[in-house]
Every structure is written in structure tokens, then in C-alpha cells.
Design a protein around this motif. Structure first.
Motif, PDB file in Angstrom:
ATOM      1  N   ASP A  48       0.801  -1.227   0.000  1.00 37.53           N
ATOM      2  CA  ASP A  48       0.000   0.000   0.000  1.00 37.53           C
ATOM      3  C   ASP A  48       0.837   1.282   0.000  1.00 37.53           C
ATOM      4  O   ASP A  48       0.330   2.350   0.360  1.00 37.53           O
ATOM      5  CB  ASP A  48      -0.975   0.025   1.188  1.00 37.53           C
ATOM      6  CG  ASP A  48      -2.099  -0.979   1.030  1.00 37.53           C
ATOM      7  OD1 ASP A  48      -2.430  -1.327  -0.116  1.00 37.53           O
ATOM      8  OD2 ASP A  48      -2.651  -1.423   2.060  1.00 37.53           O
ATOM      9  N   VAL A  49       2.085   1.185  -0.390  1.00 40.30           N
ATOM     10  CA  VAL A  49       2.922   2.375  -0.540  1.00 40.30           C
ATOM     11  C   VAL A  49       3.182   2.589  -2.028  1.00 40.30           C
ATOM     12  O   VAL A  49       3.773   1.741  -2.701  1.00 40.30           O
ATOM     13  CB  VAL A  49       4.270   2.233   0.205  1.00 40.30           C
ATOM     14  CG1 VAL A  49       5.152   3.454  -0.061  1.00 40.30           C
ATOM     15  CG2 VAL A  49       4.027   2.089   1.698  1.00 40.30           C
ATOM     16  N   LYS A  50       2.744   3.732  -2.557  1.00 39.41           N
ATOM     17  CA  LYS A  50       2.911   4.027  -3.974  1.00 39.41           C
ATOM     18  C   LYS A  50       4.373   4.269  -4.289  1.00 39.41           C
ATOM     19  O   LYS A  50       5.045   5.058  -3.640  1.00 39.41           O
ATOM     20  CB  LYS A  50       2.067   5.249  -4.353  1.00 39.41           C
ATOM     21  CG  LYS A  50       2.080   5.558  -5.856  1.00 39.41           C
ATOM     22  CD  LYS A  50       1.087   6.641  -6.209  1.00 39.41           C
ATOM     23  CE  LYS A  50       1.451   7.966  -5.622  1.00 39.41           C
ATOM     24  NZ  LYS A  50       0.543   9.045  -6.062  1.00 39.41           N
ATOM     25  N   GLN A  51       4.890   3.605  -5.315  1.00 36.97           N
ATOM     26  CA  GLN A  51       6.284   3.730  -5.697  1.00 36.97           C
ATOM     27  C   GLN A  51       6.487   4.978  -6.564  1.00 36.97           C
ATOM     28  O   GLN A  51       5.557   5.483  -7.187  1.00 36.97           O
ATOM     29  CB  GLN A  51       6.739   2.479  -6.437  1.00 36.97           C
ATOM     30  CG  GLN A  51       6.551   1.197  -5.631  1.00 36.97           C
ATOM     31  CD  GLN A  51       7.262   1.242  -4.288  1.00 36.97           C
ATOM     32  OE1 GLN A  51       8.490   1.324  -4.229  1.00 36.97           O
ATOM     33  NE2 GLN A  51       6.516   1.200  -3.193  1.00 36.97           N
ATOM     34  N   ASN A  52       7.733   5.456  -6.614  1.00 36.70           N
ATOM     35  CA  ASN A  52       8.006   6.697  -7.331  1.00 36.70           C
ATOM     36  C   ASN A  52       8.317   6.469  -8.807  1.00 36.70           C
ATOM     37  O   ASN A  52       8.765   7.366  -9.503  1.00 36.70           O
ATOM     38  CB  ASN A  52       9.155   7.473  -6.674  1.00 36.70           C
ATOM     39  CG  ASN A  52      10.449   6.681  -6.646  1.00 36.70           C
ATOM     40  OD1 ASN A  52      10.488   5.531  -7.092  1.00 36.70           O
ATOM     41  ND2 ASN A  52      11.497   7.279  -6.122  1.00 36.70           N
ATOM     42  N   ARG A  53       8.096   5.244  -9.292  1.00 37.48           N
ATOM     43  CA  ARG A  53       8.191   4.936 -10.719  1.00 37.48           C
ATOM     44  C   ARG A  53       6.934   4.200 -11.147  1.00 37.48           C
ATOM     45  O   ARG A  53       6.185   3.707 -10.305  1.00 37.48           O
ATOM     46  CB  ARG A  53       9.421   4.044 -11.007  1.00 37.48           C
ATOM     47  CG  ARG A  53      10.746   4.722 -10.751  1.00 37.48           C
ATOM     48  CD  ARG A  53      11.906   3.773 -10.998  1.00 37.48           C
ATOM     49  NE  ARG A  53      11.972   2.700 -10.022  1.00 37.48           N
ATOM     50  CZ  ARG A  53      11.665   1.427 -10.255  1.00 37.48           C
ATOM     51  NH1 ARG A  53      11.248   1.051 -11.457  1.00 37.48           N
ATOM     52  NH2 ARG A  53      11.768   0.514  -9.316  1.00 37.48           N
ATOM     53  N   VAL A  54       6.704   4.131 -12.442  1.00 39.56           N
ATOM     54  CA  VAL A  54       5.542   3.418 -12.964  1.00 39.56           C
ATOM     55  C   VAL A  54       6.012   2.333 -13.925  1.00 39.56           C
ATOM     56  O   VAL A  54       7.184   2.284 -14.313  1.00 39.56           O
ATOM     57  CB  VAL A  54       4.576   4.379 -13.690  1.00 39.56           C
ATOM     58  CG1 VAL A  54       4.008   5.394 -12.728  1.00 39.56           C
ATOM     59  CG2 VAL A  54       5.271   5.082 -14.852  1.00 39.56           C
ATOM     60  N   ALA A  55       5.103   1.447 -14.312  1.00 42.57           N
ATOM     61  CA  ALA A  55       5.432   0.393 -15.261  1.00 42.57           C
ATOM     62  C   ALA A  55       5.849   1.018 -16.599  1.00 42.57           C
ATOM     63  O   ALA A  55       5.289   2.031 -17.026  1.00 42.57           O
ATOM     64  CB  ALA A  55       4.238  -0.534 -15.452  1.00 42.57           C
ATOM     65  N   ASN A  56       6.823   0.420 -17.267  1.00 45.34           N
ATOM     66  CA  ASN A  56       7.315   0.976 -18.522  1.00 45.34           C
ATOM     67  C   ASN A  56       6.341   0.706 -19.680  1.00 45.34           C
ATOM     68  O   ASN A  56       5.223   0.219 -19.466  1.00 45.34           O
ATOM     69  CB  ASN A  56       8.723   0.445 -18.834  1.00 45.34           C
ATOM     70  CG  ASN A  56       8.744  -1.071 -19.047  1.00 45.34           C
ATOM     71  OD1 ASN A  56       7.736  -1.704 -19.337  1.00 45.34           O
ATOM     72  ND2 ASN A  56       9.921  -1.656 -18.891  1.00 45.34           N
ATOM     73  N   LEU A  57       6.762   1.002 -20.893  1.00 50.93           N
ATOM     74  CA  LEU A  57       5.873   0.874 -22.044  1.00 50.93           C
ATOM     75  C   LEU A  57       5.469  -0.570 -22.315  1.00 50.93           C
ATOM     76  O   LEU A  57       4.487  -0.831 -23.014  1.00 50.93           O
ATOM     77  CB  LEU A  57       6.554   1.460 -23.293  1.00 50.93           C
ATOM     78  CG  LEU A  57       6.796   2.973 -23.262  1.00 50.93           C
ATOM     79  CD1 LEU A  57       7.530   3.416 -24.520  1.00 50.93           C
ATOM     80  CD2 LEU A  57       5.472   3.729 -23.115  1.00 50.93           C
ATOM     81  N   GLN A  58       6.216  -1.518 -21.762  1.00 52.17           N
ATOM     82  CA  GLN A  58       5.862  -2.940 -21.894  1.00 52.17           C
ATOM     83  C   GLN A  58       5.058  -3.435 -20.691  1.00 52.17           C
ATOM     84  O   GLN A  58       4.800  -4.634 -20.562  1.00 52.17           O
ATOM     85  CB  GLN A  58       7.131  -3.799 -22.037  1.00 52.17           C
ATOM     86  CG  GLN A  58       7.838  -3.667 -23.388  1.00 52.17           C
ATOM     87  CD  GLN A  58       8.560  -2.339 -23.530  1.00 52.17           C
ATOM     88  OE1 GLN A  58       9.259  -1.903 -22.608  1.00 52.17           O
ATOM     89  NE2 GLN A  58       8.395  -1.679 -24.670  1.00 52.17           N
ATOM     90  N   GLY A  59       4.660  -2.496 -19.811  1.00 54.38           N
ATOM     91  CA  GLY A  59       3.898  -2.880 -18.627  1.00 54.38           C
ATOM     92  C   GLY A  59       4.740  -3.573 -17.577  1.00 54.38           C
ATOM     93  O   GLY A  59       4.211  -4.263 -16.705  1.00 54.38           O
ATOM     94  N   VAL A  60       6.055  -3.384 -17.634  1.00 54.12           N
ATOM     95  CA  VAL A  60       6.972  -4.066 -16.727  1.00 54.12           C
ATOM     96  C   VAL A  60       7.481  -3.116 -15.648  1.00 54.12           C
ATOM     97  O   VAL A  60       7.807  -1.953 -15.926  1.00 54.12           O
ATOM     98  CB  VAL A  60       8.169  -4.655 -17.500  1.00 54.12           C
ATOM     99  CG1 VAL A  60       9.228  -5.200 -16.544  1.00 54.12           C
ATOM    100  CG2 VAL A  60       7.691  -5.764 -18.441  1.00 54.12           C
ATOM    101  N   PHE A  61       7.539  -3.631 -14.433  1.00 49.21           N
ATOM    102  CA  PHE A  61       8.055  -2.863 -13.298  1.00 49.21           C
ATOM    103  C   PHE A  61       9.052  -3.735 -12.547  1.00 49.21           C
ATOM    104  O   PHE A  61       8.729  -4.849 -12.139  1.00 49.21           O
ATOM    105  CB  PHE A  61       6.907  -2.450 -12.368  1.00 49.21           C
ATOM    106  CG  PHE A  61       7.334  -1.616 -11.195  1.00 49.21           C
ATOM    107  CD1 PHE A  61       7.370  -0.228 -11.281  1.00 49.21           C
ATOM    108  CD2 PHE A  61       7.681  -2.213  -9.991  1.00 49.21           C
ATOM    109  CE1 PHE A  61       7.755   0.544 -10.201  1.00 49.21           C
ATOM    110  CE2 PHE A  61       8.070  -1.441  -8.904  1.00 49.21           C
ATOM    111  CZ  PHE A  61       8.109  -0.062  -9.007  1.00 49.21           C
TER     112      PHE A  61
END
Length: 205
Positions: A48-61
Motif C-alpha cells: 500500500d505504498v505508492k512507488q516513485n516509478r511506474v510500469a514501462n511501455l511494456q507494462g513491466v516494473f
């Protein structure tokens, strides 16, 4: 000197169980929709802690953690949200979210961190630089020409035809925006009192 090396070696051996018992987990997370297509820009929450990056264009994190998480959440304001329990020892994780599922998901007790898309950091940066007729100060938005109604100046937010709370609106990834329309005056009539301070309509890709 030789005796010192022996003592040091024995000391390292005695400490090694504690050193190597520390967890260091690398996760490879794939976010997909109901058609098994990647979801770029998905917001990831670890316990429940939002990360400071998002999934890339391939939907990968990808992320490396010091300890195993309890839950992992993937959220897209366009599609919805899905929260899963982490299984110990699992490194490759796929999270699927369905269209419209929990679209109005609200963040609660989350650590506020900004996402970092390519050109604009947040939806507010996008509005400030691209949409005329708005006053944007931090996360406060007002439509020029509107007066305070009952002490409230916040416009109504519509995303893909659905009214949303500001907390959901804030999660929109600028790269996902297709069109933004600002409605004033008679244009807001169909929204009734809710549109008294104007309406911001967002269509996503």
C-alpha cells in the motif's frame, strides 16, 4: 600476523549467518489487461505504498526489496486496480486488471510520491502547461471565471465519461491522455449542481 588472520576468519564465519540471512528480493512485475496486453504507466504499490516509478511501455516494473512484501497492487486510472498477495519465493509476477474494475479506487493511507513519466511528472504539470483557462497551484485547480460556490472552488472531474474523485484524477498518467476539455457556463448544465464550478473532461487512450 598469522594468528590475527585466523581469528578474523573465524569471526567472519561466526557472523556470516546473520549477514547472509538478510533478505534481498528482486521482483519482475508484469501488468496486463483482460486481453493479455501490457498496461504501460501502471502505478505500483508495495504494501500500500505508492512507488516513485511506474510500469514501462511494456507494462513491466522492476524493483529490489530488502524484505518480502505482503501485498502488491497495480493501478491504472484507465482500466482499474488489482491487489494480490505476495507468495514467498516468487520473483516473476503477473498482475491482470480488467476494464472498469474498481475504476473509482481511492488511495487510503498511502505514502504520497510523484510518478515520473517522460515529459510531465503529474497530471497537474500537464494541465499547467497545456490547458488554457485553468489556474493550477500545486494540486489545486480552478477554472477561470468561476466564483466560489458554497466555499468550494473545485471543478467536477470526468474521466472517460465517469465522474471521479480528485484522488483518482491525480493518478492519471500524462502519457495516457488523449484529450482534455474544459466546460463552462451552459456546457455544464447536464451535470447540475456538481458542475457549478465548471467541469474538466479527460479522455484517455
Amino acid at each position: 600476523m598469522k594468528n590475527f588472520k585466523i581469528v578474523l576468519f573465524l569471526l567472519l564465519i561466526s557472523l556470516s549467518p546473520n549477514i547472509f540471512s538478510q533478505e534481498n528480493i528482486k521482483l519482475f512485475i508484469k501488468v496486463k489487461d483482460e486481453k493479455n496486453k501490457p498496461v504501460p504507466g501502471a502505478v505500483i504499490l508495495i504494501d500500500d505504498v505508492k512507488q516513485n516509478r511506474v510500469a514501462n511501455l511494456q507494462g513491466v516494473f522492476k524493483i529490489r526489496l530488502q524484505k518480502a512484501p505482503k501485498t502488491i497492487t497495480a493501478f491504472s486510472p484507465v482500466i482499474g486496480v488489482n491487489k494480490i498477495d505476495y507468495q514467498n519465493g516468487q520473483n516473476n509476477i503477473t498482475i491482470k486488471i480488467s476494464k472498469g474494475e474498481n475504476l473509482l479506487y481511492k488511495e487510503k493511507n498511502l505514502k504520497e510520491q510523484s510518478v515520473n513519466p517522460q515529459q510531465f511528472a503529474t497530471i497537474y504539470d500537464y494541465l499547467r502547461g497545456n490547458v488554457p483557462g485553468l489556474n493550477v497551484s500545486g494540486t489545486n485547480i480552478t477554472i477561470r471565471g468561476f466564483n466560489t460556490v458554497n466555499g468550494n472552488t473545485e471543478p467536477l472531474f470526468i474521466v472517460n465519461g465517469t465522474p471521479v474523485e480528485k484522488s483518482t484524477f491525480s493518478l492519471i498518467i500524462p502519457l495516457e491522455i488523449e484529450k482534455i476539455t474544459v466546460l463552462k457556463g451552459a456546457e455544464t448544465a447536464r451535470y447540475g449542481v456538481r458542475g457549478a464550478n465548471g467541469v474538466i473532461v479527460v479522455d484517455t487512450k
